[in-house]
Design a protein around this motif. Structure first.
Motif, mmCIF file in Angstrom:
data_model
loop_
_atom_site.group_PDB
_atom_site.id
_atom_site.type_symbol
_atom_site.label_atom_id
_atom_site.label_comp_id
_atom_site.label_asym_id
_atom_site.label_seq_id
_atom_site.Cartn_x
_atom_site.Cartn_y
_atom_site.Cartn_z
ATOM 1 N N ALA A 221 0.835 -1.207 0.000
ATOM 2 C CA ALA A 221 0.000 0.000 0.000
ATOM 3 C C ALA A 221 0.871 1.260 0.000
ATOM 4 C CB ALA A 221 -0.931 -0.003 1.214
ATOM 5 N N LEU A 222 1.972 1.193 0.761
ATOM 6 C CA LEU A 222 2.905 2.331 0.824
ATOM 7 C C LEU A 222 3.556 2.584 -0.527
ATOM 8 C CD1 LEU A 222 5.252 2.194 3.930
ATOM 9 C CD2 LEU A 222 3.644 3.996 3.270
ATOM 10 N N LEU A 223 4.021 1.492 -1.145
ATOM 11 C CA LEU A 223 4.672 1.616 -2.447
ATOM 12 C C LEU A 223 3.667 2.139 -3.478
ATOM 13 C CD1 LEU A 223 6.795 -1.706 -2.531
ATOM 14 C CD2 LEU A 223 7.595 0.597 -1.955
ATOM 15 N N GLU A 224 2.452 1.610 -3.390
ATOM 16 C CA GLU A 224 1.403 2.033 -4.313
ATOM 17 C C GLU A 224 1.082 3.522 -4.136
ATOM 18 O OE1 GLU A 224 0.329 0.403 -6.770
ATOM 19 O OE2 GLU A 224 -1.130 1.935 -7.367
ATOM 20 N N ARG A 225 1.029 3.963 -2.878
ATOM 21 C CA ARG A 225 0.757 5.382 -2.627
ATOM 22 C C ARG A 225 1.862 6.247 -3.233
ATOM 23 N NH1 ARG A 225 0.708 8.199 3.325
ATOM 24 N NH2 ARG A 225 2.959 7.874 3.085
ATOM 25 N N GLY A 226 3.110 5.811 -3.058
ATOM 26 C CA GLY A 226 4.237 6.560 -3.629
ATOM 27 C C GLY A 226 4.109 6.691 -5.124
ATOM 28 N N ARG A 227 3.791 5.555 -5.766
ATOM 29 C CA ARG A 227 3.641 5.576 -7.223
ATOM 30 C C ARG A 227 2.476 6.462 -7.635
ATOM 31 N NH1 ARG A 227 5.722 -0.040 -7.603
ATOM 32 N NH2 ARG A 227 3.857 -0.711 -6.502
ATOM 33 N N THR A 228 1.344 6.325 -6.929
ATOM 34 C CA THR A 228 0.138 7.064 -7.313
ATOM 35 C C THR A 228 0.343 8.569 -7.208
ATOM 36 O OG1 THR A 228 -1.198 5.224 -6.528
ATOM 37 C CG2 THR A 228 -2.333 7.326 -6.822
ATOM 38 N N LEU A 229 1.000 8.995 -6.130
ATOM 39 C CA LEU A 229 1.187 10.445 -5.958
ATOM 40 C C LEU A 229 2.332 10.973 -6.808
ATOM 41 C CD1 LEU A 229 0.616 10.977 -2.102
ATOM 42 C CD2 LEU A 229 -0.930 11.522 -3.990
ATOM 43 N N ALA A 230 3.401 10.189 -6.963
ATOM 44 C CA ALA A 230 4.597 10.739 -7.628
ATOM 45 C C ALA A 230 4.552 10.597 -9.146
ATOM 46 C CB ALA A 230 5.852 10.069 -7.072
ATOM 47 N N ALA B 21 8.146 6.097 -2.043
ATOM 48 C CA ALA B 21 7.425 5.741 -0.815
ATOM 49 C C ALA B 21 8.121 6.339 0.407
ATOM 50 C CB ALA B 21 7.331 4.217 -0.692
ATOM 51 N N LEU B 22 9.454 6.241 0.422
ATOM 52 C CA LEU B 22 10.222 6.797 1.536
ATOM 53 C C LEU B 22 10.076 8.311 1.625
ATOM 54 C CD1 LEU B 22 13.683 4.978 1.501
ATOM 55 C CD2 LEU B 22 12.081 5.117 3.421
ATOM 56 N N ALA B 23 10.119 8.980 0.483
ATOM 57 C CA ALA B 23 10.044 10.448 0.488
ATOM 58 C C ALA B 23 8.717 10.932 1.065
ATOM 59 C CB ALA B 23 10.250 10.987 -0.933
ATOM 60 N N LEU B 24 7.640 10.231 0.747
ATOM 61 C CA LEU B 24 6.323 10.636 1.275
ATOM 62 C C LEU B 24 6.229 10.349 2.775
ATOM 63 C CD1 LEU B 24 3.747 9.667 -1.494
ATOM 64 C CD2 LEU B 24 5.480 11.440 -1.458
ATOM 65 N N LEU B 25 6.723 9.182 3.178
ATOM 66 C CA LEU B 25 6.740 8.835 4.607
ATOM 67 C C LEU B 25 7.542 9.872 5.385
ATOM 68 C CD1 LEU B 25 7.554 5.112 5.425
ATOM 69 C CD2 LEU B 25 5.727 6.552 6.356
ATOM 70 N N SER B 26 8.625 10.278 4.773
ATOM 71 C CA SER B 26 9.533 11.226 5.404
ATOM 72 C C SER B 26 8.845 12.569 5.672
ATOM 73 C CB SER B 26 10.770 11.335 4.503
ATOM 74 O OG SER B 26 11.374 12.568 4.534
ATOM 75 N N ALA B 27 7.978 12.973 4.745
ATOM 76 C CA ALA B 27 7.202 14.202 4.986
ATOM 77 C C ALA B 27 6.301 14.007 6.205
ATOM 78 C CB ALA B 27 6.371 14.550 3.751
ATOM 79 N N VAL C 199 6.100 15.049 -2.286
ATOM 80 C CA VAL C 199 6.050 14.658 -3.703
ATOM 81 C C VAL C 199 7.174 15.269 -4.552
ATOM 82 C CG1 VAL C 199 4.682 14.818 -5.836
ATOM 83 C CG2 VAL C 199 3.628 13.964 -3.723
ATOM 84 N N PRO C 200 7.443 16.587 -4.460
ATOM 85 C CA PRO C 200 8.537 17.116 -5.293
ATOM 86 C C PRO C 200 9.872 16.442 -4.960
ATOM 87 C CG PRO C 200 7.230 18.908 -4.376
ATOM 88 C CD PRO C 200 6.788 17.660 -3.682
ATOM 89 N N GLY C 201 10.046 16.087 -3.688
ATOM 90 C CA GLY C 201 11.262 15.382 -3.285
ATOM 91 C C GLY C 201 11.308 13.985 -3.881
ATOM 92 N N ALA C 202 10.155 13.296 -3.847
ATOM 93 C CA ALA C 202 10.079 11.948 -4.422
ATOM 94 C C ALA C 202 10.418 11.988 -5.903
ATOM 95 C CB ALA C 202 8.668 11.383 -4.220
ATOM 96 N N VAL C 203 9.865 12.982 -6.590
ATOM 97 C CA VAL C 203 10.090 13.096 -8.037
ATOM 98 C C VAL C 203 11.551 13.449 -8.322
ATOM 99 C CG1 VAL C 203 9.479 14.451 -10.088
ATOM 100 C CG2 VAL C 203 7.685 13.638 -8.529
#
Lengths: 365, 365
Positions: free
Chosen positions: A26-35, A79-85, A96-100
């Motif tokens: 779910a975490l990985l999916e959220r990262g992909r979906t948002l980024a 996923a890590l970048a979003l968790l980190s926020a 998100v800008p960090g993840a990208v």
């Protein structure tokens, strides 16, 4: 010292953690979906034909330009970048800008490294330099690197400046690591310490940045960011230790690489250097074989049979290189957990960082 | 339309400005004196062997690693960056990190472009990929690009963030320009407008950044920075028009390139595209010859005699391509002067910007 050969794909023993697989997915999916939409919009800014070449690299189109269902990789970094926020008390979207930006830098390095290393396949597909030529691989790599800075700096905030500075430092380490990797290929002996330093640069630094960049964008202080970096750095080393195991004993179906992939490339990966450092008859025999291999021309070496690589893999394992690397993954995992303990964050967010780290050491691709 | 061939090296006519040569030399020298030590210290941060490869590229050591008296190029960009700080009322020293960052980006692009274009010589020496191999050219280029951002961002100020954002935008244009340059090589026809756009990206954007980055670091507002960028952009286009003339008719002793250098590379430079656009019998004859050239294999084309290139050069000149490009240099110079008039700065500083622009259009190397 084990004398039997383990099953392919059985990478980490003993005491494999019980991973919250559904939670991690779910975490990985959220990262992909948002980024991903933001990543795609960033890549769309590139002038033709760079936009097309980049879209091919990311797996969004095939070599003929038709839309493709891309295998964008595991997407641990977004996923890590979003968790980190969230660790900084911000919304995941703040990361998100960090993840990208981190994904752009990661893919810049893949484009250039594949060309430098002569790698023809990545994620089950021909690499960019094979399909579009070396010039496009260089150019589009450069463009993704520039785009990463652009995405962050156009936020226009002081935190974005701090984030860019950290990303730049990570990118410098990434480049240092690739320089070490190349120079080690020509050396007969590489120490375990040198190998760990190289892997820390090549893999640890950018995962460290991913684990902290969202927090920086979310307004975290330097101490929090540094500690999250430490978590990410050791997570990266655990990740790489597992990658090194998969690079020799991984299942080609799962990894998308050939059998004995790292042995075919004569990589001085952790299991190899640990086996060479172990001493004993198997280790000495391995050293003799690898020393002779090093002087063979590329063509002759590439024509080796499966069996010839299997002999080398067995000697690595019998010298303890496989077990040592499994234990190293576990040690790095533990160090990452320690770092996590010294950041103040909601228990729920911490649990997700833990689950991601658990996942990294048990994955099979 | 002239039917006689002009002398080699006689690049810009008529009404060559009386250049304050001593003043310009002093400016270039000041740029080198202040920026080079900081540039060298920055390059020293690179991990081995990248520091050595970069030092070779900059001309500080030879291929064997012995100290060399480098020809570091004209150093127009550092001179501009320092002047630009003064335009904002700051000390020239305030522009030094900007000068160094711009030089790093410029040299990142040279390293990668030489490899992509297969150029074997630069500044009278073998290029990095020829001496140290393609992987080092890619890697050290990447490292210089990262270093450029690092040098600026470690200043830690909001102005440094603004400067990095402008440098990133210029770098993106540089990459766009190289992508256009590569794609134009495979096209039979390129319009004058397309050529100017490409040259604006490849040369204009970074000179624009050099001319404004010192001002940004010195605290100038966006309007001042934008106007100085406009000066630098048109100065860059004037610079490139002269470069295009030198690329065909330049004196090899002065330029360090072979005779008819750009013709040998089948470059669609300004004199060529202007000649093709001119119409008339010479233009049509040129078009036929270049269309046939485009299909010749590299080896056959490289074996052409001096005379065969001289025929092509004469047709370009007789079609008016040489004169048009000289006039274009003058037009871009005039546009740069107009931009300069809309920035408020001490008369003495303005006079130096003018002298640098005059120098750029009369140089012979």
């Amino acid at each position: 010292m084990s004398t039997t050969t383990k099953n392919r794909g059985e990478t980490v023993t003993p005491a494999t953690p019980a991973v919250d697989t559904a939670g991690v997915m779910a975490l990985l999916e959220r990262g992909r979906t948002l980024a991903t939409p933001v990543l795609r919009a960033a890549v769309d800014r590139l002038a033709p034909p760079m936009d097309t070449v980049a879209a091919y690299h990311f797996g969004w189109i095939d070599a003929e330009g038709n839309p493709a269902e891309g295998d964008g990789g595991k997407a641990v970094r977004p996923a890590l970048a979003l968790l980190s926020a969230e660790a900084a008390g911000a919304a995941p979207e703040a990361g998100v800008p960090g993840a990208v930006a981190v994904e752009l830098v990661h893919n810049f390095s893949l484009l250039h490294d594949d060309l430098m290393d002569g790698d023809e396949q990545r994620r089950h597909r021909d690499t960019v330099w094979k399909v579009h030529g070396p010039a496009q691989a260089i150019l589009v790599g450069d463009a993704l690197f520039a785009l990463a800075n652009e995405i962050l700096l156009e936020l226009g905030t002081a935190d974005a400046g701090r984030a860019t500075r950290r990303l730049t430092a990570a990118t410098r380490k990434l480049i240092d690591g690739q320089a070490q990797d190349i120079s080690y290929e020509h050396r007969e002996r590489v120490t375990v310490e040198e190998c760990l330093e190289m892997e820390g640069n090549k893999t640890g630094a950018l995962l460290a940045c991913a684990a902290s960049i969202g927090a920086v964008l979310g307004g975290a202080d330097d101490h929090t960011a540094d500690t999250l970096e430490r978590y990410g750095y050791h997570l990266g080393l655990a990740f790489q230790a597992v990658d090194d195991l998969l690079g020799i004993w991984g299942d080609p179906e799962a990894t998308g690489k050939r059998t004995w992939s790292d042995l075919r490339q004569r990589k001085k990966s952790l299991p190899v250097v640990a086996a060479l450092a172990a001493g004993g008859p198997d280790s000495e025999r391995l050293a003799q074989i690898l020393a002779a291999d090093a002087h063979k021309p590329e063509e002759e070496f590439a024509d080796f049979s499966e069996e010839e690589f299997a002999v080398r893999a067995a000697l690595i394992e019998q010298s303890g290189g496989r077990d040592w690397t499994s234990q190293e993954a576990r040690r790095q995992h533990a160090t990452a957990m320690e770092a996590l303990d010294s950041v103040d964050m909601p228990a729920e967010i911490r649990a997700r960082f833990v689950a991601l780290a658990d996942f990294v050491v048990v994955r099979e691709r």
